[in-house]
Design an enzyme around this catalytic site. Structure first.
Site, PDB file in Angstrom:
ATOM      1  N   ALA A 128       0.870  -1.178   0.000  1.00  0.00           N
ATOM      2  CA  ALA A 128       0.000   0.000   0.000  1.00  0.00           C
ATOM      3  C   ALA A 128       0.902   1.222   0.000  1.00  0.00           C
ATOM      4  O   ALA A 128       1.330   1.706   1.052  1.00  0.00           O
ATOM      5  CB  ALA A 128      -0.909  -0.001   1.215  1.00  0.00           C
TER       6      ALA A 128
ATOM      7  N   TYR B 276      -2.595   4.350  -2.199  1.00  0.00           N
ATOM      8  CA  TYR B 276      -3.204   3.026  -2.007  1.00  0.00           C
ATOM      9  C   TYR B 276      -3.351   2.669  -0.529  1.00  0.00           C
ATOM     10  O   TYR B 276      -3.922   1.631  -0.207  1.00  0.00           O
ATOM     11  CB  TYR B 276      -2.409   1.955  -2.763  1.00  0.00           C
ATOM     12  CG  TYR B 276      -2.694   1.944  -4.255  1.00  0.00           C
ATOM     13  CD1 TYR B 276      -2.448   3.063  -5.036  1.00  0.00           C
ATOM     14  CD2 TYR B 276      -3.207   0.821  -4.889  1.00  0.00           C
ATOM     15  CE1 TYR B 276      -2.705   3.072  -6.401  1.00  0.00           C
ATOM     16  CE2 TYR B 276      -3.469   0.812  -6.256  1.00  0.00           C
ATOM     17  CZ  TYR B 276      -3.216   1.943  -7.005  1.00  0.00           C
ATOM     18  OH  TYR B 276      -3.476   1.938  -8.350  1.00  0.00           O
TER      19      TYR B 276
ATOM     20  N   ASP C 247      -5.936  -3.423  -3.475  1.00  0.00           N
ATOM     21  CA  ASP C 247      -7.228  -2.796  -3.800  1.00  0.00           C
ATOM     22  C   ASP C 247      -8.278  -3.862  -4.109  1.00  0.00           C
ATOM     23  O   ASP C 247      -8.893  -3.875  -5.174  1.00  0.00           O
ATOM     24  CB  ASP C 247      -7.063  -1.821  -4.972  1.00  0.00           C
ATOM     25  CG  ASP C 247      -6.426  -2.448  -6.194  1.00  0.00           C
ATOM     26  OD1 ASP C 247      -5.599  -3.355  -6.043  1.00  0.00           O
ATOM     27  OD2 ASP C 247      -6.782  -2.042  -7.320  1.00  0.00           O
TER      28      ASP C 247
ATOM     29  N   GLU D 261       2.986  -8.288 -14.635  1.00  0.00           N
ATOM     30  CA  GLU D 261       1.987  -9.312 -14.979  1.00  0.00           C
ATOM     31  C   GLU D 261       2.389 -10.040 -16.270  1.00  0.00           C
ATOM     32  O   GLU D 261       2.165 -11.237 -16.415  1.00  0.00           O
ATOM     33  CB  GLU D 261       0.612  -8.667 -15.136  1.00  0.00           C
ATOM     34  CG  GLU D 261      -0.508  -9.664 -15.308  1.00  0.00           C
ATOM     35  CD  GLU D 261      -1.872  -9.018 -15.165  1.00  0.00           C
ATOM     36  OE1 GLU D 261      -2.472  -9.137 -14.089  1.00  0.00           O
ATOM     37  OE2 GLU D 261      -2.333  -8.381 -16.134  1.00  0.00           O
TER      38      GLU D 261
ATOM     39  N   ASP E  19     -13.260  -9.073 -11.399  1.00  0.00           N
ATOM     40  CA  ASP E  19     -13.228  -7.633 -11.572  1.00  0.00           C
ATOM     41  C   ASP E  19     -14.638  -7.074 -11.461  1.00  0.00           C
ATOM     42  O   ASP E  19     -15.546  -7.518 -12.175  1.00  0.00           O
ATOM     43  CB  ASP E  19     -12.599  -7.272 -12.929  1.00  0.00           C
ATOM     44  CG  ASP E  19     -12.114  -5.837 -12.915  1.00  0.00           C
ATOM     45  OD1 ASP E  19     -12.949  -4.940 -12.683  1.00  0.00           O
ATOM     46  OD2 ASP E  19     -10.909  -5.626 -13.087  1.00  0.00           O
TER      47      ASP E  19
HETATM   48  C1  UD2 Z   1      -3.008  -5.103 -12.820  1.00  0.00           C
HETATM   49  C2  UD2 Z   1      -2.697  -6.304 -11.920  1.00  0.00           C
HETATM   50  C3  UD2 Z   1      -1.645  -5.912 -10.909  1.00  0.00           C
HETATM   51  C4  UD2 Z   1      -0.392  -5.430 -11.611  1.00  0.00           C
HETATM   52  C5  UD2 Z   1      -0.736  -4.284 -12.564  1.00  0.00           C
HETATM   53  C6  UD2 Z   1       0.458  -3.942 -13.421  1.00  0.00           C
HETATM   54  C7  UD2 Z   1      -4.742  -7.605 -11.867  1.00  0.00           C
HETATM   55  C8  UD2 Z   1      -6.059  -7.784 -11.289  1.00  0.00           C
HETATM   56  N1  UD2 Z   1      -3.939  -6.697 -11.280  1.00  0.00           N
HETATM   57  O1  UD2 Z   1      -3.756  -4.233 -11.945  1.00  0.00           O
HETATM   58  O2  UD2 Z   1      -1.318  -7.018 -10.073  1.00  0.00           O
HETATM   59  O3  UD2 Z   1       0.185  -6.489 -12.345  1.00  0.00           O
HETATM   60  O4  UD2 Z   1      -1.828  -4.625 -13.429  1.00  0.00           O
HETATM   61  O5  UD2 Z   1       0.088  -3.247 -14.565  1.00  0.00           O
HETATM   62  O6  UD2 Z   1      -4.404  -8.239 -12.836  1.00  0.00           O
HETATM   63  N2  UD2 Z   1       0.384  -0.112  -5.805  1.00  0.00           N
HETATM   64  C9  UD2 Z   1       0.558   0.787  -4.743  1.00  0.00           C
HETATM   65  N3  UD2 Z   1       0.615   2.124  -5.008  1.00  0.00           N
HETATM   66  C10 UD2 Z   1       0.501   2.624  -6.275  1.00  0.00           C
HETATM   67  C11 UD2 Z   1       0.322   1.721  -7.336  1.00  0.00           C
HETATM   68  C12 UD2 Z   1       0.252   0.368  -7.075  1.00  0.00           C
HETATM   69  O7  UD2 Z   1       0.651   0.387  -3.597  1.00  0.00           O
HETATM   70  O8  UD2 Z   1       0.560   3.870  -6.433  1.00  0.00           O
HETATM   71  C13 UD2 Z   1       0.364  -1.552  -5.519  1.00  0.00           C
HETATM   72  C14 UD2 Z   1      -0.954  -1.976  -4.871  1.00  0.00           C
HETATM   73  O9  UD2 Z   1      -0.707  -3.077  -4.030  1.00  0.00           O
HETATM   74  C15 UD2 Z   1      -1.786  -2.385  -6.063  1.00  0.00           C
HETATM   75  C16 UD2 Z   1      -0.734  -3.045  -6.953  1.00  0.00           C
HETATM   76  O10 UD2 Z   1       0.463  -2.280  -6.744  1.00  0.00           O
HETATM   77  O11 UD2 Z   1      -2.843  -3.261  -5.677  1.00  0.00           O
HETATM   78  C17 UD2 Z   1      -1.061  -3.104  -8.450  1.00  0.00           C
HETATM   79  O12 UD2 Z   1      -1.443  -1.834  -8.913  1.00  0.00           O
HETATM   80  P1  UD2 Z   1      -2.920  -1.608  -9.483  1.00  0.00           P
HETATM   81  O13 UD2 Z   1      -3.881  -2.366  -8.654  1.00  0.00           O
HETATM   82  O14 UD2 Z   1      -3.169  -0.161  -9.653  1.00  0.00           O
HETATM   83  O15 UD2 Z   1      -2.763  -2.281 -10.897  1.00  0.00           O
HETATM   84  P2  UD2 Z   1      -3.958  -2.703 -11.912  1.00  0.00           P
HETATM   85  O16 UD2 Z   1      -5.290  -2.437 -11.327  1.00  0.00           O
HETATM   86  O17 UD2 Z   1      -3.664  -2.132 -13.247  1.00  0.00           O
END
Ligand code: UD2
Length: 354
Positions: free
Chosen positions: A115, A119, A206, A296, A319
């Site tokens: 986090a 986050y 999240d 990923e 999702d």
């Molecule tokens: C996808 C992936 C995620 C990661 C990301 C990379 C799924 C469901 N999730 O989600 O695992 O591979 O793509 O592109 O496939 N975080 C922070 N602070 C920040 C940004 C990120 O703590 O400012 C951490 C936090 O734990 C978050 C994780 O990194 O849950 C992944 O970031 P995201 O959830 O914004 O990424 P998302 O939704 O694109």
């Protein structure tokens, strides 16, 4: 070279060998920690010793519906991958039997979650729901990595659950925060977790859990099938296809598309996975390329060539933006809707404020 010189040479070589092995032996700790996992791959090749003194465990007598080979529990979904890894779906397993088997092992499961920056707002929802639904009744250590430890709410967790807060630096790009998780996890396994836990899972912060996620997730190498892409043909899903990236998967290849939000396994397998994926990230950075879906993409490449031993169906990461199809009987874990412009926008770093 005369005989005398040969003798002297032999004596020097022998002394060197004895000295080396003597020192190596002395430097071994006399009492190994119980949970120490050997992270050295070569040990997998040579250690074939079976412990015949292991105590035999017997399950308690239980009453449950009889299984029949001609009555599959579900016919609407794939229950087994082509390499015979089971796929976890509601209605296909009996949690009481699994719990009874698992309790005899007294395992500790670690959960790594991050986090950073904005986050931190997701911590409470994640921990509150995980405390209730994640491996309920079993020992779990949550490892929360954050740049703002003062913002971690004090929460009363179940007695078998523990929370460890670990301070990490933040990065200006959200992509780097996400990708560097692989490096931080790999390093922390080396320094801590291989003494502390038996299995380790990495989860996005999240998310919220709505139904039990139990010991059916425990196995050597575990991946979660993405809720966005589980029906897509391999050539139209989100793999990295550019050959310049270390995450590239050639066209015509690919099994499932795995979500990086939830993966795990034994400590040694997660160590290999995170180390290999971060090596790919680092090499890409050196070559001026970033994989399409960051770590990923690297995870998907890794799991294609190191087949998971167990798969979690999209029930384990659904999702929230998607309508729920009939095959998803329960949403165990769902993403929390987030305003990307808001949560990923720049925030002044409190550690560098004047
Ligand atoms: C996808 C992936 C995620 C990661 C990301 C990379 C799924 C469901 N999730 O989600 O695992 O591979 O793509 O592109 O496939 N975080 C922070 N602070 C920040 C940004 C990120 O703590 O400012 C951490 C936090 O734990 C978050 C994780 O990194 O849950 C992944 O970031 P995201 O959830 O914004 O990424 P998302 O939704 O694109």
């Amino acid at each position: 070279m005369n005989i005398r010189k040969v003798h002297i040479l032999i004596v020097i070589v022998m002394a060197g060998i004895i000295g080396y092995f003597g020192i190596t032996h002395i430097s071994q700790p006399s009492c190994q920690p119980v949970r120490q996992v050997d992270l050295d791959e070569t040990s997998l090749v040579i250690s074939r010793q079976t412990d015949l003194n292991e105590t035999f465990s017997v399950l308690p007598r239980m009453s449950y519906p009889q299984p029949f080979v001609d009555k599959p529990q579900r016919t609407d979904v794939l229950l087994m991958s082509p390499w015979l890894a089971p796929i976890m779906w509601e209605g296909t397993f009996n949690r009481d039997i699994l719990n009874a088997q698992y309790r005899q092992k007294n395992f500790v499961v670690g959960v790594a979650t991050f986090a950073v920056k904005k986050y931190v707002r997701f911590i409470e929802g994640f921990l509150g729901s995980a405390n209730k639904f994640f491996l309920s009744g079993h020992r779990v250590n949550f490892y929360l990595f954050t740049d703002q430890p003062e913002k971690v709410p004090s929460m009363k967790l179940a007695p078998e659950k523990k929370l460890f807060t670990i301070t990490v630096q933040s990065y200006s790009r959200w992509q780097d925060i996400s990708m560097n998780r692989m490096d931080i996890i790999s390093n922390h396994i080396r320094t801590h977790w291989h003494y502390e836990v038996d299995y380790l899972y990495s989860m996005d912060i999240d998310v919220q859990m709505f139904e039990h996620i139990g010991v059916e997730i425990i196995d050597t190498l575990v991946g979660t099938i993405s809720s966005w892409q589980y029906t897509k043909p391999r050539d139209s899903n989100s793999y990295e296809r550019r050959p310049e990236s270390r995450a590239a998967i050639p066209s015509g290849e690919g099994d499932f598309y795995y979500a990086a939000s939830f993966y795990g396994g034994s400590v040694s397998e997660v160590y290999k996975l995170t180390t290999a994926c971060f090596k790919g990230v680092t090499e890409d950075r050196a070559n001026g390329i970033e994989a399409k879906w960051h770590e990923e993409s690297h995870l998907n490449k890794y799991l294609l060539y190191h087949k998971p031993t167990r798969l979690l169906s999209p029930e384990y990461y659904w999702d929230e933006e998607l309508p729920q199809p009939q095959i998803i009987r329960v949403k165990r874990l769902s993403s929390v809707r987030k305003d990307l412009k808001d949560v990923r926008s720049e925030m002044p770093d409190p550690h560098f404020e004047l």
